[in-house]
Design a protein around this motif. Structure first.
Motif, PDB file in Angstrom:
ATOM      1  N   ILE A 171      43.742  43.887  39.657  1.00 41.75           N
ATOM      2  CA  ILE A 171      44.682  44.474  40.583  1.00 41.75           C
ATOM      3  C   ILE A 171      43.903  44.422  42.027  1.00 41.75           C
ATOM      4  O   ILE A 171      44.479  43.814  43.056  1.00 41.75           O
ATOM      5  N   GLN A 172      42.468  44.884  42.111  1.00 42.48           N
ATOM      6  CA  GLN A 172      41.805  44.449  43.298  1.00 42.48           C
ATOM      7  C   GLN A 172      41.756  43.135  43.843  1.00 42.48           C
ATOM      8  O   GLN A 172      41.806  43.013  45.163  1.00 42.48           O
ATOM      9  N   THR A 173      41.706  42.134  42.920  1.00 41.44           N
ATOM     10  CA  THR A 173      41.534  40.933  43.407  1.00 41.44           C
ATOM     11  C   THR A 173      42.862  40.359  44.042  1.00 41.44           C
ATOM     12  O   THR A 173      42.819  39.822  45.057  1.00 41.44           O
ATOM     13  N   ILE A 216      33.793  42.186  42.702  1.00 45.05           N
ATOM     14  CA  ILE A 216      34.554  43.056  42.416  1.00 45.05           C
ATOM     15  C   ILE A 216      34.634  43.325  40.975  1.00 45.05           C
ATOM     16  O   ILE A 216      34.569  44.609  40.597  1.00 45.05           O
ATOM     17  N   SER A 243      50.938  47.617  40.053  1.00 42.88           N
ATOM     18  CA  SER A 243      50.271  48.817  40.366  1.00 42.88           C
ATOM     19  C   SER A 243      50.515  49.780  39.100  1.00 42.88           C
ATOM     20  O   SER A 243      49.786  50.584  38.843  1.00 42.88           O
ATOM     21  N   ASN A 261      41.841  46.605  36.347  1.00 41.58           N
ATOM     22  CA  ASN A 261      41.608  46.824  37.796  1.00 41.58           C
ATOM     23  C   ASN A 261      40.825  45.810  38.449  1.00 41.58           C
ATOM     24  O   ASN A 261      41.093  45.943  39.635  1.00 41.58           O
ATOM     25  N   THR A 262      39.996  44.990  37.944  1.00 39.91           N
ATOM     26  CA  THR A 262      39.579  43.730  38.600  1.00 39.91           C
ATOM     27  C   THR A 262      40.699  42.994  39.080  1.00 39.91           C
ATOM     28  O   THR A 262      40.506  42.484  40.297  1.00 39.91           O
ATOM     29  N   GLN A 310      44.994  42.570  45.262  1.00 38.80           N
ATOM     30  CA  GLN A 310      45.491  43.411  46.541  1.00 38.80           C
ATOM     31  C   GLN A 310      44.620  42.974  47.715  1.00 38.80           C
ATOM     32  O   GLN A 310      44.791  43.338  49.132  1.00 38.80           O
ATOM     33  N   SER A 311      43.437  42.296  47.385  1.00 42.60           N
ATOM     34  CA  SER A 311      42.263  41.931  48.250  1.00 42.60           C
ATOM     35  C   SER A 311      42.705  40.487  48.901  1.00 42.60           C
ATOM     36  O   SER A 311      42.253  40.233  49.934  1.00 42.60           O
ATOM     37  N   VAL A 344      35.359  37.602  43.755  1.00 38.27           N
ATOM     38  CA  VAL A 344      35.731  38.284  42.429  1.00 38.27           C
ATOM     39  C   VAL A 344      34.650  38.627  41.665  1.00 38.27           C
ATOM     40  O   VAL A 344      34.792  39.754  40.910  1.00 38.27           O
ATOM     41  N   ASP A 374      31.813  45.800  39.989  1.00 35.99           N
ATOM     42  CA  ASP A 374      32.137  47.204  40.285  1.00 35.99           C
ATOM     43  C   ASP A 374      32.852  47.780  39.344  1.00 35.99           C
ATOM     44  O   ASP A 374      32.757  49.028  39.143  1.00 35.99           O
ATOM     45  N   GLN A 375      33.349  46.828  38.396  1.00 38.63           N
ATOM     46  CA  GLN A 375      34.403  47.376  37.326  1.00 38.63           C
ATOM     47  C   GLN A 375      33.683  47.421  36.075  1.00 38.63           C
ATOM     48  O   GLN A 375      34.496  47.405  35.112  1.00 38.63           O
TER      49      GLN A 375
END
Length: 469
Positions: A248-250, A306, A357, A245-246, A252-253, A303, A309-310
């Motif tokens: 993916i968020q990296t 992010i 995703s 998930n880190t 997508q950010s 990063v 948070d995970q």
């Protein structure tokens, strides 16, 4: 273990000897039928059983390759191009005998066009050789599959590697090719212009063709400026889900991370033992950032936030070249580290790629399957683009274990395909994944076959790879 069966030789021994004699007339002692050399050229680093060619030749020029191909074509002798031998799906096995064309003596860097950010080289140049040559120009070639592969082999298998999330794969970084076709004709697929709308894109046709359409003898590559600053980082996670998930968020950010690699706890433990590192034995992300000093620091801090948070912990980063080099060498040693987990065993390396995703879902299901099947299978991936690998450590003398691995591998591929992914993100099809091509591409495979038959009607170019004809 499932493996392609050797077809009957196309030629009688006498006819094969006549073809080899004709090759010796133009190449002299650069033609060999020595058993040790033939056996070396019938294998790569995959689990697939080796099959040696009838002869190995060592050309020095495009014109010599053309003459070799013409002689082989006139005698109906199969042709297998060979680079550094680091492929992973049985790409170089001489399933029907024939002539192996070893391209590694064609290893000249022909021209660096620094102003245009491109370089022209022969296929036997290795990626490390190229970057060493470029070092004083302020430019570099970023595609890094780990092994010190030849550029020709990297083109043929559409290689990518750790830097692909920022710089793309060989598909995006090859500008033009010189290719010898199955009848000996020499073609150039494009000019050096960065874009063109003139005719079919033949360059992309040959990138990833695995030697089945022609022999690549010259390559024009895109280059990049060496960044002002680079930093590398590691971050540990108690769960695979948090690590993925880190990632993916990296992505997508929009953070322009250059490398973002995932290693599961089994792989980290193996690397610690093999490479003498002391990373926490948890799921691990390895990252690299390129840019200005300020940009690199900002990217690392974003990063880190992010990851926190995970559930990420022990985030460490460095700009020291020696520390960065040691970290990435440890990553590149992953397959050897996995192999060392079981004495006397081999590695069955496989990879898939899915849309980012679906990455967490695919990795978590795969990890569960590994545990339930009881495999020793460290997981590592170029997860910034949805690609991950398994280095399954196997005992080739244990039929039950091999059967379980084959079933697991099939489940892995169909899991990826069900998520709109691919059976191979970067290893290629070779002979190891031929059976999945129709499942992935459907009717499009008939178009591929039509192209193959048009360019190689006698099926002489690396037969038994990608398709069964």
């Amino acid at each position: 273990m499932a493996a392609a069966t050797v077809a009957q030789p196309r030629l009688s021994p006498a006819a094969t000897e006549a073809a080899i004699a004709a090759l010796k007339q133009i190449l002299g002692d650069r033609v060999t039928t020595a058993q040790a050399v033939r056996e070396q050229h019938g294998r790569d680093e995959s689990w697939n059983p080796p099959f040696p060619p009838d002869a190995v030749v060592f050309p020095h020029s495009t014109e010599e390759v053309s003459e070799i191909v013409k002689i082989c074509a006139s005698h109906g002798l199969p042709i297998i191009p060979y680079g550094a031998g680091t492929s992973l799906e049985g790409h170089v096995s001489a399933l029907q005998g024939g002539v192996c064309i070893d391209m590694m003596q064609m290893n000249n860097i022909l021209k660096v066009n620094a102003e245009d950010l491109d370089v022209v080289c022969q296929p036997g140049v290795t990626r490390k050789q190229l970057n060493e040559y470029l070092r004083d120009t302020g430019l570099f070639f970023p595609i890094d599959p780990g092994a010190n592969a030849s550029i020709g082999g990297m083109v043929s298998t559409r290689a990518s590697g750790t830097n692909a999330v920022r710089y793309g794969t060989m598909r995006e970084n090859v500008l033009a090719l010189t290719v010898v076709l199955a009848d000996g004709r020499i073609i150039r697929t494009s000019k050096r212009a960065k874009k063109s709308a003139a005719g079919y894109d033949l360059t992309r046709l040959f990138v990833g063709s695995e030697g089945t359409l022609g022999v690549i003898t010259e390559i024009t590559l895109r280059l990049y400026g060496i960044p002002e600053a680079m930093s590398s980082a590691i971050c540990s996670f108690a769960t695979l889900e948090g690590a993925v998930n880190t990632v993916i968020q990296t992505i997508q950010s929009g953070i322009p991370v250059a490398r973002i690699e995932l290693l599961d706890d089994v792989q980290v433990d193996a690397i610690n033992k093999y490479s003498k590192t002391n990373m926490p034995v948890q799921n691990l992300l390895m990252l690299e950032f390129h840019g200005t000093e300020a940009a690199v620091a900002e990217q690392a801090e974003m990063v880190q936030a992010i990851a926190a948070d995970q559930g990420g912990n022990n985030f460490q980063w460095t700009v020291k070249p020696e520390e960065r080099a040691k970290l990435w060498q440890a990553r590149h040693d992953a397959a050897y580290a996995a192999k060392a987990l079981r004495t006397g065993c081999e590695v069955w390396a496989t990879d898939v790629c899915v849309p980012i995703s679906r990455l967490a879902e695919c990795i978590l299901e795969t990890k569960k399957d590994v545990v339930e099947t009881g495999l020793t299978a460290p997981l590592v991936g170029h997860v910034g683009d949805g690609n991950f690998h398994l280095a399954i450590v196997l005992d080739r003398n244990n039929p039950a274990e091999i059967e379980a691995i084959e079933a697991f591998s099939e489940r892995l591929v169909h899991r990826a395909l069900s998520m709109d992914g691919t059976c191979t993100g970067e290893h290629g099809i070779g002979r190891g994944k031929m059976k999945y091509l129709v499942a992935e591409h459907g009717e499009a495979v008939s178009v591929m076959l039509a192209i193959k038959k048009a360019l190689d009607p006698n099926n002489l170019m690396n037969p038994g790879k990608i398709f069964s004809i």
